[in-house]
Motif scaffolding. Structure first.
Motif, short mmCIF file in Angstrom:
data_model
loop_
_atom_site.label_atom_id
_atom_site.label_comp_id
_atom_site.label_asym_id
_atom_site.label_seq_id
_atom_site.Cartn_x
_atom_site.Cartn_y
_atom_site.Cartn_z
N HIS A 275 26.24 -0.04 -45.03
CA HIS A 275 26.12 0.34 -43.62
C HIS A 275 27.38 -0.05 -42.86
O HIS A 275 27.91 0.75 -42.06
CB HIS A 275 24.90 -0.32 -42.98
N VAL A 276 27.88 -1.26 -43.08
CA VAL A 276 29.10 -1.71 -42.41
C VAL A 276 30.27 -0.81 -42.79
O VAL A 276 31.03 -0.36 -41.92
CB VAL A 276 29.41 -3.18 -42.75
N GLN A 277 30.41 -0.52 -44.07
CA GLN A 277 31.53 0.31 -44.51
C GLN A 277 31.42 1.73 -43.95
O GLN A 277 32.44 2.35 -43.63
CB GLN A 277 31.58 0.33 -46.03
N ASN A 278 30.18 2.22 -43.80
CA ASN A 278 29.98 3.57 -43.28
C ASN A 278 30.37 3.66 -41.81
O ASN A 278 30.77 4.73 -41.33
CB ASN A 278 28.53 4.00 -43.45
N MET A 279 30.27 2.55 -41.08
CA MET A 279 30.70 2.54 -39.69
C MET A 279 32.18 2.91 -39.58
O MET A 279 32.61 3.47 -38.57
CB MET A 279 30.48 1.15 -39.08
N PHE A 280 32.94 2.60 -40.61
CA PHE A 280 34.38 2.83 -40.61
C PHE A 280 34.76 3.99 -41.54
O PHE A 280 35.84 4.00 -42.12
CB PHE A 280 35.10 1.55 -41.03
N ARG A 281 33.85 4.97 -41.64
CA ARG A 281 34.06 6.03 -42.62
C ARG A 281 35.22 6.96 -42.26
O ARG A 281 35.78 7.62 -43.15
CB ARG A 281 32.79 6.84 -42.82
N HIS A 282 35.58 7.05 -41.01
CA HIS A 282 36.71 7.90 -40.63
C HIS A 282 38.01 7.11 -40.78
O HIS A 282 38.50 6.48 -39.85
CB HIS A 282 36.55 8.41 -39.20
N THR A 283 38.53 7.13 -42.00
CA THR A 283 39.74 6.38 -42.33
C THR A 283 40.65 7.24 -43.20
O THR A 283 40.21 7.77 -44.22
CB THR A 283 39.41 5.07 -43.07
N ALA A 284 41.89 7.39 -42.79
CA ALA A 284 42.88 8.09 -43.60
C ALA A 284 43.59 7.06 -44.48
O ALA A 284 44.09 6.05 -43.97
CB ALA A 284 43.89 8.81 -42.71
N VAL A 285 43.61 7.32 -45.79
CA VAL A 285 44.15 6.35 -46.74
C VAL A 285 45.06 7.06 -47.72
O VAL A 285 44.67 8.06 -48.34
CB VAL A 285 43.01 5.65 -47.53
N GLY A 286 46.30 6.56 -47.89
CA GLY A 286 47.17 7.14 -48.91
C GLY A 286 48.62 7.16 -48.53
O GLY A 286 49.09 6.40 -47.68
N THR A 287 49.34 8.05 -49.16
CA THR A 287 50.77 8.24 -48.93
C THR A 287 50.99 9.08 -47.67
O THR A 287 50.03 9.55 -47.06
CB THR A 287 51.41 8.95 -50.12
N VAL A 288 52.24 9.30 -47.33
CA VAL A 288 52.55 10.12 -46.16
C VAL A 288 51.89 11.48 -46.26
O VAL A 288 51.24 11.95 -45.32
CB VAL A 288 54.08 10.27 -45.99
N ALA A 289 52.04 12.15 -47.41
CA ALA A 289 51.46 13.48 -47.57
C ALA A 289 49.94 13.45 -47.47
O ALA A 289 49.33 14.33 -46.84
CB ALA A 289 51.90 14.08 -48.91
N GLN A 290 49.32 12.46 -48.08
CA GLN A 290 47.87 12.37 -48.05
C GLN A 290 47.36 12.07 -46.64
O GLN A 290 46.38 12.66 -46.18
CB GLN A 290 47.39 11.29 -49.04
N VAL A 291 48.02 11.15 -45.95
CA VAL A 291 47.61 10.81 -44.59
C VAL A 291 47.82 12.00 -43.65
O VAL A 291 46.99 12.27 -42.77
CB VAL A 291 48.37 9.57 -44.10
N ARG A 292 48.92 12.74 -43.86
CA ARG A 292 49.16 13.94 -43.04
C ARG A 292 48.00 14.92 -43.17
O ARG A 292 47.48 15.44 -42.17
CB ARG A 292 50.46 14.61 -43.45
N SER A 293 47.56 15.15 -44.39
CA SER A 293 46.45 16.07 -44.63
C SER A 293 45.14 15.56 -44.02
O SER A 293 44.38 16.31 -43.39
CB SER A 293 46.28 16.28 -46.14
N GLN A 294 44.89 14.25 -44.17
CA GLN A 294 43.64 13.68 -43.66
C GLN A 294 43.62 13.65 -42.13
O GLN A 294 42.57 13.85 -41.52
CB GLN A 294 43.45 12.28 -44.24
N ILE A 295 44.77 13.40 -41.51
CA ILE A 295 44.84 13.46 -40.05
C ILE A 295 44.52 14.87 -39.56
O ILE A 295 43.76 15.06 -38.60
CB ILE A 295 46.23 13.02 -39.56
#
Length: 333
Positions: A275-295
């Motif tokens: 439950h605690v981890q799900n509260m923070f489920r909107h998280t972009a994680v990775g390299t520049v390319a991966q974070v760009r896509s997730q954003i």
């Protein structure tokens, strides 16, 4: 890509780190953010939490302002029911005079702490009920005409410090819409009502002197690193630390024994830990390319006009690097 030019900094205190080191880290983070093209950085009011040093946003803003030149500085937010509106107007009016054109004031209705600490703050538990009236009173103090005859914020009057309403429910969205103010949804830790709240804000928005059309922000956690493996390692450490903060006695408000890393890892797979981890489920994680896509994906999903990123890496050095890499991902540098 959706505009991603803002940062929320919690002045996180890492393991083995002093409060002085954490606050110095916030100054370093703001300087880095300014250098790579971010437009604003906000600080959140929390009390009696061992892992967060931003209990006094106005004081922290004053310190950061002295070490930066252009970046806008604000609260994300001041928990208004903890304070008299006149006091907040004087504090932020002082800041606006020291740093013209750079100060913003985000306002929240929650206490930013637990019930016991609320009493230590001398907060009346009914104070949240007058939040709409208190926002308007504060707005008057910062404008050219006070709403309380004979009472002026000195300094503060005439500074027109821009106000933002923060929230994680429909209440804040509806209030922001009624007052014609920008609205920021706390999706970095309370994501459930985001789409409903932003939709209600847009539907009910009434233009004001400050804003003629809706302006909605959503917050996104980010952990950007040179490699995917390093980003995932940091993400695991951050999730473990969150479980320690929310489920460990003494890790947040109150007293007691802190959880060890091993104990926290055992709790991560329990219903409470998930439950605690799900509260923070909107998280972009990775390299520049991966974070760009997730954003980009989160920006489209959120329906927000702009994103505010909260860099959640475990150490100051890792957060600074995340700031730089996320700026690259967002096209700022």
């Amino acid at each position: 890509m959706i505009r991603t030019e803002s940062i929320l900094d919690l002045a996180t205190v890492a393991r083995g780190q002093s409060h002085a080191e954490a606050l110095k880290g916030s100054i370093d983070l703001a300087q880095t953010a300014e250098n790579v093209g971010y437009q604003r950085i906000w600080y959140a009011e929390h009390h009696n939490m061992n892992s967060i040093a931003s209990s006094a946003p106005a004081v922290l803003i004053a310190a950061v302002g002295a070490h930066t030149e252009r970046i806008k500085l604000g609260s994300g937010g001041v928990m208004l029911p903890n304070h008299a509106p006149l006091t907040v107007a004087e504090q932020f009016g002082t800041l606006a005079n020291l740093y013209p054109g750079r100060i913003e004031l985000g306002l929240g209705r929650a206490p930013g702490t637990d019930q016991t600490t609320m009493r230590a703050l001398r907060r009346d538990h009914r104070a949240a009920d007058t939040f709409p009236q208190d926002v308007q009173e504060l707005q008057g103090y910062l404008s050219d005409e006070t709403r309380i005859p004979g009472i002026n914020a000195i300094p503060g009057r005439g500074t027109h410090v821009p106000l933002y309403i923060l929230g994680s429910s429909l209440f804040g969205a509806q209030l922001a819409a009624a007052l014609g103010l920008p609205y920021a949804f706390a999706s970095h830790f309370a994501p459930d009502a985001m789409l409903e709240a932003i939709a209600a804000y847009r539907e009910q928005f009434r233009p004001s002197e400050q804003l003629d059309s809706p302006r909605a922000f959503a917050t996104l956690n980010v952990i950007a690193a040179e490699t995917e493996e390093d980003a995932k390692r940091q993400h695991f450490q951050t999730r473990r630390n969150l479980v320690k903060r929310f489920l460990g006695r003494g890790a947040g408000p109150g007293e007691g024994r802190r959880l060890t890393d091993d104990e926290a890892e055992m709790l991560m797979d329990t219903p409470q830990g998930r439950h605690v981890q799900n509260m923070f489920r909107h998280t972009a994680v990775g390299t520049v390319a991966q974070v760009r896509s997730q954003i980009a994906e989160f920006g489209e999903f959120s329906t927000a006009d702009e994103l505010i990123v909260a860099h959640q890496s475990p150490s100051v050095a890792e957060r600074l690097r995340s700031v730089e890499l996320t700026a690259e991902a967002a096209g700022l540098s």
